[in-house]
Design a protein around this motif. Structure first.
Motif, PDB file in Angstrom:
ATOM      1  N   ASN A 181       0.824  -1.211   0.000  1.00 19.78           N
ATOM      2  CA  ASN A 181       0.000   0.000   0.000  1.00 19.78           C
ATOM      3  C   ASN A 181       0.855   1.257   0.000  1.00 19.78           C
ATOM      4  O   ASN A 181       0.537   2.238  -0.690  1.00 19.78           O
ATOM      5  CB  ASN A 181      -0.929   0.010   1.215  1.00 19.78           C
ATOM      6  CG  ASN A 181      -2.032  -1.022   1.127  1.00 19.78           C
ATOM      7  OD1 ASN A 181      -2.352  -1.503   0.036  1.00 19.78           O
ATOM      8  ND2 ASN A 181      -2.618  -1.375   2.257  1.00 19.78           N
ATOM      9  N   TYR A 182       1.936   1.231   0.745  1.00 18.62           N
ATOM     10  CA  TYR A 182       2.759   2.438   0.806  1.00 18.62           C
ATOM     11  C   TYR A 182       3.526   2.648  -0.492  1.00 18.62           C
ATOM     12  O   TYR A 182       3.688   3.792  -0.947  1.00 18.62           O
ATOM     13  CB  TYR A 182       3.723   2.414   1.995  1.00 18.62           C
ATOM     14  CG  TYR A 182       4.131   3.818   2.376  1.00 18.62           C
ATOM     15  CD1 TYR A 182       3.299   4.602   3.161  1.00 18.62           C
ATOM     16  CD2 TYR A 182       5.301   4.381   1.891  1.00 18.62           C
ATOM     17  CE1 TYR A 182       3.623   5.907   3.468  1.00 18.62           C
ATOM     18  CE2 TYR A 182       5.639   5.678   2.193  1.00 18.62           C
ATOM     19  CZ  TYR A 182       4.791   6.439   2.982  1.00 18.62           C
ATOM     20  OH  TYR A 182       5.116   7.742   3.264  1.00 18.62           O
ATOM     21  N   LEU A 183       4.001   1.577  -1.098  1.00 20.87           N
ATOM     22  CA  LEU A 183       4.662   1.721  -2.391  1.00 20.87           C
ATOM     23  C   LEU A 183       3.690   2.273  -3.436  1.00 20.87           C
ATOM     24  O   LEU A 183       4.069   3.097  -4.272  1.00 20.87           O
ATOM     25  CB  LEU A 183       5.229   0.385  -2.851  1.00 20.87           C
ATOM     26  CG  LEU A 183       6.546  -0.026  -2.223  1.00 20.87           C
ATOM     27  CD1 LEU A 183       6.921  -1.442  -2.637  1.00 20.87           C
ATOM     28  CD2 LEU A 183       7.667   0.954  -2.578  1.00 20.87           C
ATOM     29  N   HIS A 184       2.442   1.829  -3.377  1.00 19.96           N
ATOM     30  CA  HIS A 184       1.424   2.370  -4.291  1.00 19.96           C
ATOM     31  C   HIS A 184       1.253   3.867  -4.057  1.00 19.96           C
ATOM     32  O   HIS A 184       1.159   4.653  -5.019  1.00 19.96           O
ATOM     33  CB  HIS A 184       0.096   1.646  -4.090  1.00 19.96           C
ATOM     34  CG  HIS A 184      -1.010   2.197  -4.926  1.00 19.96           C
ATOM     35  ND1 HIS A 184      -1.120   1.968  -6.288  1.00 19.96           N
ATOM     36  CD2 HIS A 184      -2.067   3.014  -4.608  1.00 19.96           C
ATOM     37  CE1 HIS A 184      -2.180   2.600  -6.761  1.00 19.96           C
ATOM     38  NE2 HIS A 184      -2.775   3.236  -5.767  1.00 19.96           N
ATOM     39  N   ALA A 185       1.240   4.282  -2.790  1.00 17.65           N
ATOM     40  CA  ALA A 185       1.096   5.705  -2.478  1.00 17.65           C
ATOM     41  C   ALA A 185       2.302   6.501  -2.967  1.00 17.65           C
ATOM     42  O   ALA A 185       2.165   7.628  -3.469  1.00 17.65           O
ATOM     43  CB  ALA A 185       0.916   5.888  -0.973  1.00 17.65           C
ATOM     44  N   CYS A 186       3.491   5.922  -2.831  1.00 15.72           N
ATOM     45  CA  CYS A 186       4.703   6.588  -3.325  1.00 15.72           C
ATOM     46  C   CYS A 186       4.620   6.797  -4.833  1.00 15.72           C
ATOM     47  O   CYS A 186       4.910   7.890  -5.348  1.00 15.72           O
ATOM     48  CB  CYS A 186       5.941   5.758  -2.994  1.00 15.72           C
ATOM     49  SG  CYS A 186       6.407   5.705  -1.256  1.00 15.72           S
TER      50      CYS A 186
END
Length: 255
Positions: A181-186
């Motif tokens: 999820n955080y990589l997607h947000a990045c």
């Protein structure tokens, strides 16, 4: 496009200042990193001179010039001048860095841990950006991943944004869905910035273990600025080997 590695040498100055004197030398550390293939040097001089000092900035600028690489100076453009610290703009007027990265740090902040929100009036920040660009510098502004207003960095005249990657490093340790999820947000934040015509840099808590995953997930990162982890790892493996390892991690991400 190959992501560039800029080595932050602040931690060398922390060690020197803990004892006084001139050792270890931030200048010699920078030379070693550049001989090993680093693409630039980053410093973040703070008003309290807790690590990099103004004299270090003056000494490092000609080193970068002699290697033909970029000098990146970070700092809060709104922090007033005081004894021993002429202010960020005055430092940049003297050394003319290739890039200035603006960060909304308070004086007592241990390390950079948040970016500009772009929720308040943009005029004061735009005026600061204009002052640095008038010196011929590229201007990058520090931003949080997930900020829906990241494109407003273009409205203040910035050329790039630097993604604050501290939370990514925490998500990497957690793994699983948290990391995905955080990589997607990045990636989403980077794409919003790029759609507005901004280049994307990244920095904070990136290391040899997590760097490749980050660069594979986030498109077209121009530069990573890495200091704390790189200098820490170099205590065991040496600066030249550690820089080479980071360059290998960047190359691996492109495969």
């Amino acid at each position: 496009m190959t992501t560039k590695l800029s080595v932050n040498v602040n931690k060398i100055a922390v060690l020197r200042n803990s004892r006084g004197g001139t050792l270890p030398s931030a200048v010699e550390a920078a030379r070693t990193c550049l001989r090993a293939g680093a693409n630039g040097i980053t410093v973040h001089p703070r008003p309290d001179a807790r690590h990099i000092r103004s004299d270090d900035v003056y000494d490092l600028a000609p080193i970068c010039a002699s290697f033909g690489v970029e000098f990146n100076i970070e700092g809060n453009p709104f922090a007033p001048a005081r004894a021993g610290y002429p202010g960020l703009l005055a430092l940049c007027e003297t050394v003319r860095p290739a890039q200035v990265t603006l960060v909304p740090d308070s004086d007592g902040q241990l390390t950079s841990d948040h970016g500009f929100s772009f929720e308040d009036a943009l005029e004061p920040l735009a005026a600061q950006v204009a002052s640095f660009k008038a010196l011929g510098a590229r201007v990058s502004v520090f931003v949080n991943v997930g900020n829906p207003l990241v494109a407003r960095a273009r409205d203040v005249g910035a050329d790039r944004v630097e993604l604050y990657t501290g939370p990514f490093a925490e998500a990497f340790l957690a793994g699983g869905e948290t990391l995905a999820n955080y990589l997607h947000a990045c990636a989403e934040t980077a794409q919003l910035a790029q759609a507005a015509g901004l280049g994307v840099n990244a920095g904070h808590d990136l290391d040899q273990v997590n760097l490749t995953a980050f660069l594979r997930a986030v498109p077209a990162v121009r530069e990573v600025s890495i200091g704390h982890a790189l200098i820490s790892e170099a205590l065991y493996d040496g600066l030249e080997t550690t820089v080479a390892n980071y360059l290998a991690a960047i190359k691996k991400a492109a495969c």
